[in-house]
Scaffold this motif. Structure first.
Motif, PDB file in Angstrom:
ATOM      1  N   VAL A  88       0.854  -1.190   0.000  1.00 21.87           N
ATOM      2  CA  VAL A  88       0.000   0.000   0.000  1.00 21.87           C
ATOM      3  C   VAL A  88       0.889   1.239   0.000  1.00 21.87           C
ATOM      4  O   VAL A  88       1.689   1.429   0.916  1.00 21.87           O
ATOM      5  N   SER A  89       0.739   2.070  -1.011  1.00 19.17           N
ATOM      6  CA  SER A  89       1.586   3.256  -1.119  1.00 19.17           C
ATOM      7  C   SER A  89       1.077   4.363  -0.207  1.00 19.17           C
ATOM      8  O   SER A  89      -0.114   4.467   0.079  1.00 19.17           O
ATOM      9  N   GLU A  90       2.003   5.197   0.216  1.00 18.13           N
ATOM     10  CA  GLU A  90       1.647   6.341   1.057  1.00 18.13           C
ATOM     11  C   GLU A  90       0.715   7.288   0.312  1.00 18.13           C
ATOM     12  O   GLU A  90      -0.231   7.827   0.891  1.00 18.13           O
ATOM     13  N   GLU A  91       0.963   7.465  -0.974  1.00 19.11           N
ATOM     14  CA  GLU A  91       0.130   8.367  -1.783  1.00 19.11           C
ATOM     15  C   GLU A  91      -1.316   7.880  -1.846  1.00 19.11           C
ATOM     16  O   GLU A  91      -2.248   8.662  -1.656  1.00 19.11           O
ATOM     17  N   ALA A  92      -1.510   6.592  -2.099  1.00 22.75           N
ATOM     18  CA  ALA A  92      -2.866   6.042  -2.189  1.00 22.75           C
ATOM     19  C   ALA A  92      -3.576   6.132  -0.853  1.00 22.75           C
ATOM     20  O   ALA A  92      -4.756   6.512  -0.786  1.00 22.75           O
ATOM     21  N   ALA A  93      -2.873   5.770   0.224  1.00 22.18           N
ATOM     22  CA  ALA A  93      -3.485   5.809   1.554  1.00 22.18           C
ATOM     23  C   ALA A  93      -3.852   7.231   1.945  1.00 22.18           C
ATOM     24  O   ALA A  93      -4.945   7.476   2.479  1.00 22.18           O
ATOM     25  N   ASN A  94      -2.975   8.176   1.661  1.00 18.69           N
ATOM     26  CA  ASN A  94      -3.245   9.570   2.026  1.00 18.69           C
ATOM     27  C   ASN A  94      -4.459  10.126   1.299  1.00 18.69           C
ATOM     28  O   ASN A  94      -5.216  10.937   1.848  1.00 18.69           O
ATOM     29  N   ALA A  95      -4.651   9.704   0.049  1.00 26.74           N
ATOM     30  CA  ALA A  95      -5.819  10.157  -0.707  1.00 26.74           C
ATOM     31  C   ALA A  95      -7.108   9.644  -0.075  1.00 26.74           C
ATOM     32  O   ALA A  95      -8.095  10.389   0.057  1.00 26.74           O
ATOM     33  N   VAL A  96      -7.107   8.391   0.346  1.00 26.07           N
ATOM     34  CA  VAL A  96      -8.293   7.822   0.997  1.00 26.07           C
ATOM     35  C   VAL A  96      -8.531   8.501   2.344  1.00 26.07           C
ATOM     36  O   VAL A  96      -9.670   8.847   2.685  1.00 26.07           O
ATOM     37  N   ILE A  97      -7.472   8.718   3.092  1.00 25.81           N
ATOM     38  CA  ILE A  97      -7.597   9.364   4.409  1.00 25.81           C
ATOM     39  C   ILE A  97      -8.205  10.759   4.269  1.00 25.81           C
ATOM     40  O   ILE A  97      -9.111  11.140   5.019  1.00 25.81           O
ATOM     41  N   ALA A  98      -7.708  11.527   3.305  1.00 28.85           N
ATOM     42  CA  ALA A  98      -8.223  12.888   3.107  1.00 28.85           C
ATOM     43  C   ALA A  98      -9.693  12.863   2.705  1.00 28.85           C
ATOM     44  O   ALA A  98     -10.499  13.664   3.208  1.00 28.85           O
ATOM     45  N   ALA A  99     -10.063  11.949   1.816  1.00 31.18           N
ATOM     46  CA  ALA A  99     -11.458  11.854   1.380  1.00 31.18           C
ATOM     47  C   ALA A  99     -12.350  11.386   2.531  1.00 31.18           C
ATOM     48  O   ALA A  99     -13.476  11.878   2.690  1.00 31.18           O
ATOM     49  N   PHE A 100     -11.846  10.469   3.339  1.00 29.37           N
ATOM     50  CA  PHE A 100     -12.610  10.003   4.499  1.00 29.37           C
ATOM     51  C   PHE A 100     -12.832  11.142   5.482  1.00 29.37           C
ATOM     52  O   PHE A 100     -13.959  11.352   5.960  1.00 29.37           O
ATOM     53  N   ALA A 101     -11.787  11.870   5.805  1.00 22.81           N
ATOM     54  CA  ALA A 101     -11.900  12.953   6.786  1.00 22.81           C
ATOM     55  C   ALA A 101     -12.913  13.996   6.329  1.00 22.81           C
ATOM     56  O   ALA A 101     -13.717  14.494   7.135  1.00 22.81           O
ATOM     57  N   ALA A 102     -12.894  14.327   5.037  1.00 22.94           N
ATOM     58  CA  ALA A 102     -13.819  15.334   4.517  1.00 22.94           C
ATOM     59  C   ALA A 102     -15.261  14.848   4.587  1.00 22.94           C
ATOM     60  O   ALA A 102     -16.165  15.598   4.992  1.00 22.94           O
ATOM     61  N   HIS A 103     -15.485  13.592   4.218  1.00 24.33           N
ATOM     62  CA  HIS A 103     -16.862  13.062   4.217  1.00 24.33           C
ATOM     63  C   HIS A 103     -17.356  12.853   5.643  1.00 24.33           C
ATOM     64  O   HIS A 103     -18.490  13.213   5.978  1.00 24.33           O
ATOM     65  N   TYR A 104     -16.508  12.304   6.496  1.00 26.15           N
ATOM     66  CA  TYR A 104     -16.933  11.987   7.858  1.00 26.15           C
ATOM     67  C   TYR A 104     -17.198  13.245   8.678  1.00 26.15           C
ATOM     68  O   TYR A 104     -18.056  13.249   9.563  1.00 26.15           O
ATOM     69  N   ALA A 105     -16.492  14.318   8.374  1.00 22.81           N
ATOM     70  CA  ALA A 105     -16.724  15.573   9.093  1.00 22.81           C
ATOM     71  C   ALA A 105     -18.164  16.040   8.926  1.00 22.81           C
ATOM     72  O   ALA A 105     -18.748  16.651   9.832  1.00 22.81           O
ATOM     73  N   VAL A 106     -18.756  15.730   7.787  1.00 28.51           N
ATOM     74  CA  VAL A 106     -20.136  16.138   7.502  1.00 28.51           C
ATOM     75  C   VAL A 106     -21.137  15.068   7.923  1.00 28.51           C
ATOM     76  O   VAL A 106     -22.267  15.378   8.320  1.00 28.51           O
ATOM     77  N   HIS A 107     -20.728  13.809   7.873  1.00 27.11           N
ATOM     78  CA  HIS A 107     -21.671  12.702   8.053  1.00 27.11           C
ATOM     79  C   HIS A 107     -21.375  11.844   9.290  1.00 27.11           C
ATOM     80  O   HIS A 107     -21.859  10.712   9.386  1.00 27.11           O
ATOM     81  N   CYS A 108     -20.630  12.374  10.257  1.00 29.89           N
ATOM     82  CA  CYS A 108     -20.240  11.560  11.420  1.00 29.89           C
ATOM     83  C   CYS A 108     -21.407  11.257  12.353  1.00 29.89           C
ATOM     84  O   CYS A 108     -21.300  10.391  13.227  1.00 29.89           O
ATOM     85  N   ASP A 109     -22.529  11.976  12.162  1.00 30.50           N
ATOM     86  CA  ASP A 109     -23.655  11.786  13.084  1.00 30.50           C
ATOM     87  C   ASP A 109     -24.950  11.432  12.349  1.00 30.50           C
ATOM     88  O   ASP A 109     -26.040  11.639  12.853  1.00 30.50           O
ATOM     89  N   ASP A 110     -24.844  10.865  11.160  1.00 34.80           N
ATOM     90  CA  ASP A 110     -26.041  10.493  10.408  1.00 34.80           C
ATOM     91  C   ASP A 110     -26.807   9.366  11.093  1.00 34.80           C
ATOM     92  O   ASP A 110     -28.040   9.386  11.160  1.00 34.80           O
ATOM     93  N   ALA A 111     -26.076   8.352  11.588  1.00 30.96           N
ATOM     94  CA  ALA A 111     -26.735   7.176  12.171  1.00 30.96           C
ATOM     95  C   ALA A 111     -26.071   6.750  13.472  1.00 30.96           C
ATOM     96  O   ALA A 111     -26.176   5.597  13.895  1.00 30.96           O
ATOM     97  N   THR A 112     -25.392   7.680  14.122  1.00 31.45           N
ATOM     98  CA  THR A 112     -24.613   7.388  15.327  1.00 31.45           C
ATOM     99  C   THR A 112     -25.403   7.730  16.587  1.00 31.45           C
ATOM    100  O   THR A 112     -26.162   8.693  16.602  1.00 31.45           O
ATOM    101  N   GLY A 113     -25.217   6.937  17.631  1.00 28.79           N
ATOM    102  CA  GLY A 113     -25.855   7.221  18.908  1.00 28.79           C
ATOM    103  C   GLY A 113     -25.239   6.398  20.017  1.00 28.79           C
ATOM    104  O   GLY A 113     -24.529   5.417  19.765  1.00 28.79           O
ATOM    105  N   PRO A 114     -25.487   6.753  21.270  1.00 26.26           N
ATOM    106  CA  PRO A 114     -24.941   6.007  22.402  1.00 26.26           C
ATOM    107  C   PRO A 114     -25.498   4.589  22.454  1.00 26.26           C
ATOM    108  O   PRO A 114     -26.647   4.342  22.076  1.00 26.26           O
ATOM    109  N   TYR A 115     -24.693   3.672  22.940  1.00 29.32           N
ATOM    110  CA  TYR A 115     -25.167   2.306  23.176  1.00 29.32           C
ATOM    111  C   TYR A 115     -26.166   2.296  24.332  1.00 29.32           C
ATOM    112  O   TYR A 115     -26.159   3.203  25.184  1.00 29.32           O
ATOM    113  N   PRO A 116     -27.030   1.281  24.391  1.00 30.52           N
ATOM    114  CA  PRO A 116     -28.011   1.197  25.478  1.00 30.52           C
ATOM    115  C   PRO A 116     -27.359   1.277  26.863  1.00 30.52           C
ATOM    116  O   PRO A 116     -26.353   0.608  27.123  1.00 30.52           O
TER     117      PRO A 116
END
Length: 243
Positions: A88-116
């Motif tokens: 796994v190249s650093e370049e490929a991993a960094n691209a996925v990490i950046a895309a994940f961070a951008a998407h998750y920043a907006v969607h981190c609470d779409d279906a998330t909640g505390p456990y019972p």
């Protein structure tokens, strides 16, 4: 029954311990992989195995699985093996990490909640005079958002992954929290759901409680050497405060 011990503080992991985040993590990781031209059909069970050591390692593990490595094999990535060992190249991993961070920043609470039972547990601990905190390998921005939205300012401290401090299982974030609370490691207990949390507790000189409802099953935790495993949030109170 083992002897009960009172602790002055409880330090919690976030993903898989107090918050059920797996749906949003899976969606964001798949979207990040899709945007960067990689396999984008990972299941929740896959993603449970990817996370634990932060988003960077999760992205690297996803790319390693795409190359044909098993979930068991990629578990070593970020622990005692590097991404390059899996092709796994650093370049490929960094691209996925950046895309994940951008998407998750907006969607981190779409279906998330505390456990019972978690909110009730936290309120009971506070009422009993136990200080509570969060130390997570989740991106710090998401930790702060989710803490604010779901936990009513119950936690004295909440720390996520940042560039200026080593992530778990290094003890740095835990030590920073304990210093802020004015406590020694032996006065606190760490609560988490993975082997990373168990190692974090060891590295911090703290006792550990493992939960069976998160990213690792009871069987997996037992195989990893966990000795104090709970199946319900209510059990944690007695382990911390006693009867």
């Amino acid at each position: 029954m083992s002897e009960m011990k009172r602790y002055r503080a409880a330090v919690f992991d976030m993903d898989g311990t107090i918050l059920d985040t797996i749906t949003d993590l899976t969606s964001s990781l798949n979207e990040a992989c899709r945007k960067t031209g990689h396999r984008a059909n990972f299941t929740k069970d896959d993603v449970r195995h990817f996370f634990g050591s932060g988003a960077e390692v999760a992205a690297q593990r996803a790319l390693a699985v795409e190359k044909g490595y098993t979930l068991r094999e990629v578990g070593a990535l970020g622990v005692n093996r590097r991404a390059a060992d899996f092709g796994v190249s650093e370049e490929a991993a960094n691209a996925v990490i950046a895309a994940f961070a951008a998407h998750y920043a907006v969607h981190c609470d779409d279906a998330t909640g505390p456990y019972p039972g978690i909110l009730a547990l936290l309120r009971r601990l506070k009422a009993a005079g136990v200080q509570i905190a969060v130390v997570s390998n989740k991106l710090d921005e998401a930790v702060q958002v989710l803490n604010r939205v779901h936990f009513e300012s119950l936690f004295e401290e909440a720390k996520g992954e940042r560039a200026d401090i080593r992530r778990k299982p290094a003890p740095d974030m835990v030590f920073a929290v304990l210093a802020s609370l004015g406590l020694k490691p032996e006065e606190a207990v760490y609560i988490g759901d993975t082997e990373v949390d168990m190692e974090t507790a060891r590295n911090s000189g703290m006792d550990c409680i493992s939960v069976s409802w998160g990213f690792r099953s009871r069987e997996a935790l037992e195989a990893l050497g966990a000795t104090r495993i709970v199946d319900r949030a209510e059990e944690i109170y007695d382990m911390i405060v006693g009867n």
